[in-house]
Each structure stands twice: as C-alpha cells, then as structure tokens.
Design a protein around this motif. Sequence first.
Motif, mmCIF file in Angstrom:
data_model
loop_
_atom_site.group_PDB
_atom_site.id
_atom_site.type_symbol
_atom_site.label_atom_id
_atom_site.label_comp_id
_atom_site.label_asym_id
_atom_site.label_seq_id
_atom_site.Cartn_x
_atom_site.Cartn_y
_atom_site.Cartn_z
ATOM 1 N N PRO A 101 52.525 29.916 52.039
ATOM 2 C CA PRO A 101 53.616 28.571 52.255
ATOM 3 C C PRO A 101 52.956 27.406 51.462
ATOM 4 O O PRO A 101 53.992 26.927 50.729
ATOM 5 N N ALA A 102 51.519 26.488 52.149
ATOM 6 C CA ALA A 102 51.120 25.915 51.128
ATOM 7 C C ALA A 102 50.873 26.157 49.203
ATOM 8 O O ALA A 102 50.817 25.535 48.936
ATOM 9 N N HIS A 103 50.871 27.165 49.113
ATOM 10 C CA HIS A 103 50.397 27.838 47.476
ATOM 11 C C HIS A 103 51.643 27.284 46.944
ATOM 12 O O HIS A 103 51.970 26.913 45.673
ATOM 13 N N ILE A 104 52.468 27.842 47.155
ATOM 14 C CA ILE A 104 53.914 27.903 47.208
ATOM 15 C C ILE A 104 54.315 26.234 47.023
ATOM 16 O O ILE A 104 55.232 25.609 45.775
ATOM 17 N N VAL A 105 53.948 25.220 48.056
ATOM 18 C CA VAL A 105 54.451 23.954 47.955
ATOM 19 C C VAL A 105 53.328 23.442 46.086
ATOM 20 O O VAL A 105 54.404 22.549 45.709
ATOM 21 N N VAL A 106 52.347 23.991 46.338
ATOM 22 C CA VAL A 106 51.648 23.368 44.880
ATOM 23 C C VAL A 106 52.288 23.441 43.633
ATOM 24 O O VAL A 106 51.930 22.718 43.230
ATOM 25 N N VAL A 107 52.488 24.932 43.525
ATOM 26 C CA VAL A 107 53.057 25.234 42.350
ATOM 27 C C VAL A 107 54.357 24.712 42.240
ATOM 28 O O VAL A 107 54.838 24.056 41.225
ATOM 29 N N ALA A 108 55.330 24.610 43.652
ATOM 30 C CA ALA A 108 56.153 23.924 43.079
ATOM 31 C C ALA A 108 56.664 23.118 42.434
ATOM 32 O O ALA A 108 57.091 22.610 41.718
ATOM 33 N N LEU A 109 55.516 21.875 43.304
ATOM 34 C CA LEU A 109 54.931 20.337 43.183
ATOM 35 C C LEU A 109 54.388 20.097 41.633
ATOM 36 O O LEU A 109 54.175 19.172 41.287
ATOM 37 N N HIS A 110 53.603 21.874 40.478
ATOM 38 C CA HIS A 110 53.101 20.912 40.052
ATOM 39 C C HIS A 110 53.860 22.445 38.937
ATOM 40 O O HIS A 110 52.732 22.750 38.247
#
Length: 249
Positions: free
Chosen positions: A71-80
């Motif tokens: 999930p944290a990977h998903i957040v990183v790519v969603a925000l960047h």
Amino acid sequence: MTNDDGIESPGLAVLADVAAGAGLDVVVAAPDRQYSGASASVTAVQEQGRTVTEERPPLAEAPAHAVRAAPAHIVVVALHGWLDPPPELVLSGINRGANVGRAVLHSGTVGAALTAGLQGARGLAVSLDVPLGSTEPEDWDAVRGHVEQLLPLLRDSAAGSTFSLNVPDRPAGEHRELRSAPLDPEGSVRTLVEESGVDGVLLREVGTDRPPEPDTDRALLAEGHPTLTALGGLCEVAPPVLPGAGAAR
C-alpha cells in the motif's frame, strides 16, 4: 484510497462509498492481494520496470485499480505522477482488525497513511476492531458516521497530517463518544513462534495478555470508544554522547 487487506475487501468498498457520498473525487488503488504487516514498505512486482496494475470494476462509481504492490508503494506512485492531479487526501482501510498501540509501526494500513503525510498529503487510516479469530459478520457500517464526521477535520488539517481512527465492531448506536487517544505501549495482537525446525518457522498470532495503559487507544477502544490518534513520521531524538566527545585534542 487504498488498504492492506486487498482490493476485494468489503471494508474498502464501504470506505469508498462514504468518501464518494461526502462529495470527494475518489480513485481506488489497492493491493491485488493481502498485504497486512507491510508497514511503509514500498515493494512491488514489476514487469519490464513497470509496477503491475489491473483495472477493476468501479467501487462506489469510482475507478478502481488492483496493484501488485504494498500500500505505501501505491501511495508514493499516486502522489508522484500516476494520478493527475495528485491526491490531497489518502484514506486507508477499512482494516479488518484494530490498529492500536506502538505496534501500528507494522501496519500496512497505517503505513500507507503515514507515507501520505511524509509526502505532504493528508492521511487517514481507518480500522474496525474485529476480534482476533472472529467468525461473526463484521459491522462495517459502524464506521460510516465517524469517517463522515472526520473528513472535514482531515481536509482542514495542515499538509502532512496523519490520523488513525479505530472503531468498535458493534452497532454505531452502542458506541461511546469519539476520543482522542495516545498510543498504548503494546498492540492488541502479538506473534509467537509455535514451531521451528529445518523446514522453517511456524508463527501464531495471539491476543496481548498485558492490560492496556489507562486512557490509551487500546484501553478506550475496549471500553467502547472510537479513538482518533494523530501520528507523526520519523523524527530525531536526542543523540547519544559519542565516545571521546569533549576529549582533549
């Protein structure tokens, strides 16, 4: 919107419905499988250098993506760069099981919200206090009103703010008032080694046997209070005195 229980989790669908009903522009991007205990890991399955994603049927009429990643990977790519515009709010959950005490360090649900805060967005992790080993139906709807109440607070909070909401798994009419709560020294579940040998190690999850500290998140949740905890990311502490510090040169 993400979680660590996977794209098929009913709690994710309920959270998407609450957010859409509040007028938010929702995009769901969650792991394609269980990622509990992932913390803020940014691991992912990649093919030819690309994180693998798959379109899924909409949730609450919002586009939904299954991602082969924590999930944290998903957040990183969603925000960047993956989502345009990048999200201002990241909702993570609804997790099946409480995330309380300092053990939230290991939670993928909380890890996603903390990652959002560290990246300058606002994060809210949401968890339902389903007892360990329970086979009873979960009362996902018990969470709705509390999330609706907290969304304005989340939107108005400073960039980088992160919160964790825990809700008793009982009808909303049986809840006591929402309380702000510090973290208990321990979580609600601990892991024991049941067997070990040449074939590996067998682990077993059991409930924590130490009573909670009064007025902490674990104590108040057990008393029937939904709890809200404001969390911070990594921070420095006072450094140790280094060997030889202050010695004559």
